[in-house]
Motif scaffolding. Structure first.
Motif, PDB file in Angstrom:
ATOM      1  N   GLY A  37       0.843  -1.180  -0.079  1.00 48.14           N
ATOM      2  CA  GLY A  37       0.022   0.086   0.058  1.00 48.14           C
ATOM      3  C   GLY A  37       0.766   1.230  -0.089  1.00 48.14           C
ATOM      4  O   GLY A  37       1.993   1.100  -0.029  1.00 48.14           O
ATOM      5  N   ARG A  40       4.640   6.191   4.072  1.00 51.90           N
ATOM      6  CA  ARG A  40       5.718   7.422   3.955  1.00 51.90           C
ATOM      7  C   ARG A  40       7.049   6.913   4.197  1.00 51.90           C
ATOM      8  O   ARG A  40       8.160   7.267   3.746  1.00 51.90           O
ATOM      9  CB  ARG A  40       5.414   8.344   5.294  1.00 51.90           C
ATOM     10  CG  ARG A  40       4.129   9.129   4.701  1.00 51.90           C
ATOM     11  CD  ARG A  40       3.760   9.717   6.498  1.00 51.90           C
ATOM     12  NE  ARG A  40       3.235   8.757   7.130  1.00 51.90           N
ATOM     13  CZ  ARG A  40       3.032   9.138   8.581  1.00 51.90           C
ATOM     14  NH1 ARG A  40       3.128  10.110   8.868  1.00 51.90           N
ATOM     15  NH2 ARG A  40       2.725   7.946   9.356  1.00 51.90           N
ATOM     16  N   HIS A  41       7.152   5.656   4.841  1.00 49.57           N
ATOM     17  CA  HIS A  41       8.541   4.885   5.049  1.00 49.57           C
ATOM     18  C   HIS A  41       8.824   4.041   3.786  1.00 49.57           C
ATOM     19  O   HIS A  41       7.942   3.490   3.195  1.00 49.57           O
ATOM     20  CB  HIS A  41       8.552   4.287   6.303  1.00 49.57           C
ATOM     21  CG  HIS A  41       8.060   5.003   7.349  1.00 49.57           C
ATOM     22  ND1 HIS A  41       6.649   5.149   7.872  1.00 49.57           N
ATOM     23  CD2 HIS A  41       8.953   6.001   8.105  1.00 49.57           C
ATOM     24  CE1 HIS A  41       7.009   6.136   9.009  1.00 49.57           C
ATOM     25  NE2 HIS A  41       8.190   6.512   9.083  1.00 49.57           N
ATOM     26  N   LYS A  56      10.226  -2.239   7.391  1.00 48.50           N
ATOM     27  CA  LYS A  56       9.930  -1.012   7.255  1.00 48.50           C
ATOM     28  C   LYS A  56      11.258  -0.142   7.910  1.00 48.50           C
ATOM     29  O   LYS A  56      11.432  -0.331   9.126  1.00 48.50           O
ATOM     30  CB  LYS A  56       8.563  -0.852   7.960  1.00 48.50           C
ATOM     31  CG  LYS A  56       8.332   0.709   8.241  1.00 48.50           C
ATOM     32  CD  LYS A  56       6.869   0.911   8.477  1.00 48.50           C
ATOM     33  CE  LYS A  56       6.279   1.011   9.770  1.00 48.50           C
ATOM     34  NZ  LYS A  56       4.943   1.343   9.980  1.00 48.50           N
ATOM     35  N   ARG A 105       6.024 -10.410   9.921  1.00 46.64           N
ATOM     36  CA  ARG A 105       5.857 -11.612   8.982  1.00 46.64           C
ATOM     37  C   ARG A 105       4.844 -11.010   7.664  1.00 46.64           C
ATOM     38  O   ARG A 105       3.958 -10.418   8.068  1.00 46.64           O
ATOM     39  CB  ARG A 105       5.398 -12.556   9.711  1.00 46.64           C
ATOM     40  CG  ARG A 105       5.661 -13.789   9.029  1.00 46.64           C
ATOM     41  CD  ARG A 105       5.618 -15.048   9.887  1.00 46.64           C
ATOM     42  NE  ARG A 105       5.639 -16.199   9.426  1.00 46.64           N
ATOM     43  CZ  ARG A 105       5.872 -17.329   9.697  1.00 46.64           C
ATOM     44  NH1 ARG A 105       6.063 -17.481  11.206  1.00 46.64           N
ATOM     45  NH2 ARG A 105       6.080 -18.455   8.794  1.00 46.64           N
ATOM     46  N   SER A 153      -4.932   1.624   3.276  1.00 52.37           N
ATOM     47  CA  SER A 153      -3.365   1.383   3.198  1.00 52.37           C
ATOM     48  C   SER A 153      -2.918   0.771   4.304  1.00 52.37           C
ATOM     49  O   SER A 153      -1.912  -0.120   4.092  1.00 52.37           O
ATOM     50  CB  SER A 153      -2.632   2.655   2.675  1.00 52.37           C
ATOM     51  OG  SER A 153      -2.467   2.963   1.557  1.00 52.37           O
TER      52      SER A 153
HETATM   53  N1  ATP Z   1       3.705  -7.799   7.307  1.00 46.30           N
HETATM   54  C1  ATP Z   1       3.294  -7.397   6.243  1.00 46.30           C
HETATM   55  N2  ATP Z   1       2.480  -8.128   5.360  1.00 46.30           N
HETATM   56  C2  ATP Z   1       2.173  -7.803   4.300  1.00 46.30           C
HETATM   57  N3  ATP Z   1       2.173  -6.351   3.697  1.00 46.30           N
HETATM   58  C3  ATP Z   1       2.936  -5.452   4.372  1.00 46.30           C
HETATM   59  C4  ATP Z   1       3.294  -5.959   5.797  1.00 46.30           C
HETATM   60  N4  ATP Z   1       4.056  -4.770   6.308  1.00 46.30           N
HETATM   61  C5  ATP Z   1       3.825  -3.869   5.489  1.00 46.30           C
HETATM   62  N5  ATP Z   1       3.391  -4.438   4.468  1.00 46.30           N
HETATM   63  C6  ATP Z   1       2.840  -3.220   3.226  1.00 46.30           C
HETATM   64  O1  ATP Z   1       3.655  -2.178   3.159  1.00 46.30           O
HETATM   65  C7  ATP Z   1       2.763  -0.960   3.207  1.00 46.30           C
HETATM   66  C8  ATP Z   1       3.330  -0.038   3.978  1.00 46.30           C
HETATM   67  O2  ATP Z   1       3.540  -0.279   5.545  1.00 46.30           O
HETATM   68  P1  ATP Z   1       3.258   0.696   6.857  1.00 46.30           P
HETATM   69  O3  ATP Z   1       1.804   0.926   6.529  1.00 46.30           O
HETATM   70  O4  ATP Z   1       3.486  -0.177   7.911  1.00 46.30           O
HETATM   71  O5  ATP Z   1       4.168   1.739   6.177  1.00 46.30           O
HETATM   72  P2  ATP Z   1       4.197   3.313   6.800  1.00 46.30           P
HETATM   73  O6  ATP Z   1       5.257   3.918   6.070  1.00 46.30           O
HETATM   74  O7  ATP Z   1       4.016   3.407   8.379  1.00 46.30           O
HETATM   75  O8  ATP Z   1       2.660   3.854   6.339  1.00 46.30           O
HETATM   76  P3  ATP Z   1       2.054   5.240   6.627  1.00 46.30           P
HETATM   77  O9  ATP Z   1       2.507   6.277   5.671  1.00 46.30           O
HETATM   78  O10 ATP Z   1       0.528   5.167   6.644  1.00 46.30           O
HETATM   79  O11 ATP Z   1       2.541   5.735   8.088  1.00 46.30           O
HETATM   80  C9  ATP Z   1       1.256  -1.508   3.756  1.00 46.30           C
HETATM   81  O12 ATP Z   1       0.318  -0.864   3.194  1.00 46.30           O
HETATM   82  C10 ATP Z   1       1.309  -3.119   3.440  1.00 46.30           C
HETATM   83  O13 ATP Z   1       0.769  -3.101   2.012  1.00 46.30           O
END
Ligand code: ATP
Ligand code: ATP
Ligand code: MG
Ligand code: MG
Lengths: 413, 361
Positions: A37, A40-41, A56, A105, A153
Motif C-alpha cells: 500500500g 511514508r516509510h 520498514k 511477517r 493502506s
Molecule cells: N507484514 C506485512 N505483510 C504484508 N504487507 C505488509 C506488511 N507490512 C507492511 N506491508 C505493506 O507495506 C505497506 C506500508 O507499510 P506501513 O503502512 O507499515 O508503512 P508506513 O510508512 O508506516 O505507512 P504510513 O504512511 O501509513 O505511516 C502496507 O500498506 C502494506 O501493504
C-alpha cells in the motif's frame, strides 16, 4: 554502535541481511516483489528461510513502540500482522547512522486494497472491503485500541468465502486504552472516512477504478457499517420479563455476525417486570472457533461459516443428525473437504488458501447446476473448476505491477 | 479564529486515584501560539485531547471563543489536529492532495480551488499545484500535508509532537516553518512537545506542566529569566540551570569560600538554607575564592565553551556544575577552577528548599 536486534524469533538468517545499506538500496535478488500500500516509510519484502518478511525503515523509538503494540494486540487476539523484531544501531560502511527497521511477517494470501481493486471486476468489491475494515475497527475499539491512522493502506485483506477479512498492518499511531471514549471512536471514524475517500479518489486519478464509483459514498459506508455493528454488539436492550426468548435471540444475532458472547449483563428492575441485557465481553471468531474444535481447520470466520454449512448439509444428506457431531465432522473432512482441496494441482494450490478453494468449488457447482438445470457431483465440479476457472485466477500470493511506491517525507540527503 | 479557555479543567482517568490534568486554568489569546511542555506523563497530551474532544472533562470547562465545548463531539468543535495522520496520494495533484477533504465536506469546487490557492501561496507551493507529490522535495511534501489542515480554516490548530517521526534535520527545518506559518495565518494554535528547546523557540507563551499541574505560564523570555519554582528552573534551558543548596549568612549566601550579596527580603522567608539557581552563562571564573569546580569535560562551541565539572558546594559531594566560558581561554580537564556568579546578586535565582517556590523577584 553495534547492531541491536530485538526479536521473539531467533532466526540466524536475519544476521545475513545487508543492514549496512539503506533499505532503498537493497539488492534486487534479496527482495520479494509483492504489492504494498501507500506509505511514508520505505518498506521492502525479503525472503528468509522460506518465509517472507516485511521490513520498514523507521526511527528506532517508533519501531520499538510499534513492535510492542503489535505484540500486545496479538496477545489480545486481534487480527494484526505478526511482529518479528526490531533492528537498531545500523551504520553504513562509512559509519553514518541509518534508521532502525521494524520486521513483520508477511501475511500470506493477503493483498493491499490497491491490488484487490485493480484485479477485481465485481462492482461491489470496494464496498466489501469497507465492510471488512468496519469489522476490524469495531474489534479493535472493543479492546480499547485507538488506531489514529485508519485507512485502506494500513489494512491487509484476505479473501474469505465471498467476503474479505481485514488485518491491521500499521500500528504506528495507535494507543491502547482501557476503554475508548466516544470522542476517540468518532475521531478514528473521521480519520477513516477522510483517508478512504482520499484513497479512492487517488485510485480514480490513476485510472485504476472507473469514474462510476463514488469515493465519498464508499467512505461514508465505513461510518454506517461501523455504527450498525457497534450498536448490535454493545447496545443495552430492555424488554418485559415474559419475553425471555429475546435473550437467546440477541445471542443468536451476535453469533450470526461472527461473535461469541463471553459475558452478558442481565439485570431486572426492582419489581422484576422488565429485564435489561447488555453484552459485556464479545469475541470475534464464532464460526472459526467452532470449526476448529470440530475439524482442526483454522480458517477465516466467513470461510468457517461456509464450511460449517456444508458440514450441516452433509449430515442431513447422510441422515446422521443423531450421530456424534465430532465423528460426522471427521468423516466430512475425510470424504469431502480433503479430496476437494487436494485435487487441485500444486502450482494452483499456491494461488489460494485451501478453504477458499473449497468455497470456490462449491460456488462453481451451484453455477454449473443453474446453467445446466441439473445437479452435478462434487467430483464433476472440481474437475470443471480446475479446467475452466482456476487457470485464469489471479495469483494472490504474488500480484505485481501495481504502483506501490513509498513517498518518504524527510530531508534531502 | 478564537480564544481558548481552560477553566479548572480536570481529567481523572477511570481507575486512577490522581488527576492526569488537575484544575487547569489557561487563557489562550486569539491568534496565539501556545506550547504545552513537560516531562513524559505530565499530562500535556491529555490536556490537548480534552480540547480536541477526545478525552472527557471530569470537572471544569473548556471554551473556544464564547462557546462552551466541554461536551461537544470532536467534529463539532471546529478544531483541526494537524499532521497526526496524513498520506500523500501519488496519482493526485498537489492541489487535490490539499483540497480533497473539503470535497468530502461538501464545499463547492470553486471555493475549494480558491482556498487551496490561498494556502499554497502561504506555503510557497503555488508553482507546484499541478504536480504530483513524487516531484516534490521532502520539505515540500511536509508542507502539502500542512496545507491539508490549513484549507479547512479551523478556529484552532492542535498539534501533538508533530515532528517526532521526522529526522533531525527536517525537524529543525519544519519547526521554523510551522512557527512562521502560524504567525502568517494567525490561527490560534496549541502545540504539545516534551522538548523545551522546541517550546522556547516556537511558542508565544509556554505552559509548563508537571504531574498534571500547571507550573508556570509565561513568554519564553520571562520563563527563562524568572522561573517560578525549582522544577521550571531546572527544566527550561539547555544546558540546565545549576541548582545548589547553600547556607544563608549575614548579607548573602555562602558559595564555597565567599559570601555572595543577596537582598535581605527574600531570604527573610526561608530558614538557614536556600536553593540558589545560576545559569551556566551567569558564572564567571574568579582568581580567588568562589565555587571550586573540578573540570570533567570541555565542550568547545567556537566563541564559547561549556565546562562540565563537579563541586562539593551545596552539601552533596560531586554535584554536577556547568559553566559557559570564553572559547579562547578554556581550562584543562582535571584542573580545578573557581566560579562566581556575575553581577551583584541580580543573576541569581533563589528558591525555598522546602516548597521549591521562588523567593523574591
Ligand atoms: N507484514 C506485512 N505483510 C504484508 N504487507 C505488509 C506488511 N507490512 C507492511 N506491508 C505493506 O507495506 C505497506 C506500508 O507499510 P506501513 O503502512 O507499515 O508503512 P508506513 O510508512 O508506516 O505507512 P504510513 O504512511 O501509513 O505511516 C502496507 O500498506 C502494506 O501493504
Ligand atoms: N487512557 C489512559 N488511561 C489511564 N491513564 C492514562 C491514559 N492516558 C494517559 N494516562 C496517564 O495520564 C498521565 C498523563 O499522560 P499524558 O499522555 O497526558 O502525558 P504526556 O505529558 O503527554 O506524556 P508523553 O510525553 O509521554 O506523551 C500519565 O500518568 C499517564 O499514564
Ligand atoms: Mg501505513
Ligand atoms: Mg504525549
Amino acid at each position: 554502535m553495534a547492531l541491536d536486534i530485538t526479536t521473539a524469533r531467533p532466526w540466524p538468517a536475519l544476521l545475513d541481511l545487508p543492514w549496512r545499506l539503506p533499505l532503498e538500496d537493497w539488492p534486487e535478488e534479496r527482495l520479494a516483489a509483492l504489492p504494498r500500500g501507500i506509505s511514508r516509510h520505505v518498506v521492502r519484502f525479503v525472503r528468509l528461510e522460506g518465509r517472507v518478511i516485511a521490513i520498514k525503515e523507521i526511527k528506532a523509538d517508533i519501531a520499538r513502540r510499534e513492535y510492542n503494540m503489535l505484540r500486545m494486540l496479538r496477545r489480545l487476539g486481534q487480527p494484526v500482522v505478526e511482529p518479528v523484531g526490531v533492528v537498531a544501531g545500523r551504520l553504513t560502511k562509512d559509519g553514518e547512522p541509518l534508521d532502525a527497521c521494524l520486521l513483520t511477517r508477511h501475511l500470506q494470501f493477503s493483498l493491499p486494497y490497491r491490488a484487490m481493486l485493480s484485479q477485481n471486476l465485481r462492482p461491489d468489491t470496494a464496498a466489501r472491503l469497507i465492510d471488512a475494515l468496519a469489522v476490524l475497527l469495531v474489534r479493535l475499539h472493543l479492546v480499547g485500541f485507538w488506531w489514529g491512522d485508519v485507512s485502506l493502506s494500513n489494512t491487509l485483506f484476505k479473501r474469505s468465502a465471498g467476503e474479505f477479512a481485514a488485518y491491521l498492518v500499521d500500528a504506528e499511531t495507535g494507543e491502547l486504552h482501557d476503554k475508548l471514549t466516544n470522542g476517540q471512536r468518532e475521531h478514528d471514524l473521521d480519520i477513516a472516512r477522510v483517508n478512504i475517500a482520499g484513497e479512492m479518489m487517488d485510485l480514480q486519478a490513476g485510472g485504476f477504478v472507473g469514474e462510476d464509483i463514488d469515493p465519498i459514498a464508499i467512505s461514508d459506508r465505513i461510518i454506517q457499517r461501523y455504527n450498525v455493528l457497534w450498536q448490535e454488539l454493545t447496545a443495552v436492550e430492555r424488554f418485559d420479563a415474559d419475553q425471555r426468548w429475546r435473550v437467546d435471540e440477541r445471542i443468536r444475532v451476535l453469533n450470526s455476525l461472527g461473535f461469541d458472547v463471553g459475558e452478558l449483563d442481565i439485570t431486572t428492575d426492582f419489581d422484576g417486570t422488565t429485564i435489561q441485557i447488555q453484552p459485556k465481553v464479545v469475541d470475534a471468531g464464532h464460526h472459526s472457533r467452532r470449526l476448529l474444535r470440530l475439524t482442526g481447520l483454522d480458517v477465516e470466520d466467513n470461510q468457517a461459516r461456509r464450511l460449517l454449512n456444508d458440514l450441516d448439509a452433509f449430515r442431513a444428506a447422510h441422515e446422521r443428525q443423531n450421530d456424534d457431531e465430532e465423528q460426522v465432522a471427521h468423516d466430512w473432512l475425510m470424504q469431502v473437504y480433503e479430496p476437494i482441496t487436494r485435487s487441485a494441482p500444486p502450482e494452483m494450490r499456491r494461488k489460494m488458501e485451501p478453504a477458499e478453494l473449497f468455497h470456490e468449488v462449491l460456488e462453481h457447482r451451484w453455477y454449473m447446476s443453474e446453467k445446466a438445470q441439473r445437479d452435478f457431483t462434487i467430483e464433476e465440479a472440481v474437475q470443471d473448476y480446475i479446467d475452466t476457472v482456476l487457470p485464469d485466477k489471479p495469483d494472490d500470493s504474488a500480484v505485481v505491477g501495481v504502483d506501490t511506491d513509498a513517498i518518504p517525507v524527510r530531508a534531502n540527503r | 479564529m478564537a480564544t481558548v479557555t481552560y477553566d479548572e479543567a480536570t481529567r481523572v482517568y477511570p481507575g486512577a486515584d490522581v488527576a492526569s490534568v488537575d484544575k487547569l486554568n489557561i487563557d489562550i489569546q486569539d491568534g496565539e501560539f501556545l506550547v504545552l511542555v513537560g516531562p513524559s506523563g505530565s499530562g500535556k497530551s491529555t490536556a490537548l485531547r480534552m480540547l480536541a474532544g477526545l478525552e472527557e472533562v471530569n470537572e471544569g470547562r473548556i471554551l473556544i471563543g464564547d462557546r462552551d465545548v466541554t461536551n461537544l463531539s470532536p467534529k463539532d468543535r471546529d478544531v483541526a489536529m494537524v499532521f497526526q495522520n496524513y498520506a500523500l496520494y501519488p496519482h493526485m495533484t498537489v492541489a487535490d492532495n490539499m483540497g480533497f477533504a473539503l470535497k468530502i465536506a461538501g464545499v463547492p469546487k470553486s471555493e475549494i480551488r480558491s482556498r487551496v490557492v490561498e494556502a499554497a501561496k502561504i506555503l510557497d507551493l503555488e508553482p507546484f499545484l499541478d504536480r504530483k507529490p513524487k516531484a516534490l522535495s521532502g520539505g515540500q511534501r511536509q508542507r502539502v500535508a500542512m496545507g491539508r489542515a490549513i484549507v479547512r480554516s479551523p478556529q484552532v490548530f492542535l498539534m501533538d509532537e508533530p515532528l517526532s517521526n521526522l529526522d533531525a534535520k527536517l525537524r529543525v527545518q519544519t519547526r521554523t516553518q510551522i512557527a512562521s506559518l502560524q504567525r502568517r495565518l494567525g490561527v490560534t494554535t496549541v502545540y504539545v512537545t516534551h522538548d523545551q528547546v522546541e517550546a522556547m523557540t516556537m511558542g508565544d507563551r509556554v505552559a509548563v506542566l508537571k504531574d498534571g499541574l500547571l507550573q508556570q505560564l509565561d513568554t519564553p523570555r520571562r520563563m527563562y529569566d524568572h522561573p517560578n519554582n525549582v522544577f521550571v528552573a531546572g527544566f527550561i534551558g539547555s544546558p540546565a540551570m545549576n541548582l545548589l543548596e547553600v547556607p544563608v549568612t549575614e548579607g548573602g549566601v555562602k558559595l564555597g569560600s565567599i559570601v555572595h550579596p543577596v537582598k535581605r527580603d527574600p531570604l527573610a522567608k526561608t530558614g538557614d538554607k536556600v536553593i540558589v539557581g545560576i545559569r551556566p552563562e551567569d558564572l564567571t571564573p574568579a582568581s580567588e575564592g568562589g565555587i571550586p569546580v573540578e573540570v570533567d569535560v570541555v565542550e568547545e562551541l567556537g566563541a564559547d565553551a561549556y565546562v562540565y565539572g563537579r563541586t562539593d558546594v551545596g552539601g552533596e559531594s560531586d554535584k554536577q556544575i556547568v559553566a559557559r566560558v570564553d572559547g579562547r581561554q578554556v581550562p584543562d580537564k582535571g584542573q580545578t577552577i573557581h566560579f562566581v556568579p556575575k553581577g551583584e546578586g541580580d543573576h541569581l535565582h533563589l528558591f525555598d528548599p522546602e516548597s521549591g517556590e521562588r523567593l523574591g523577584d
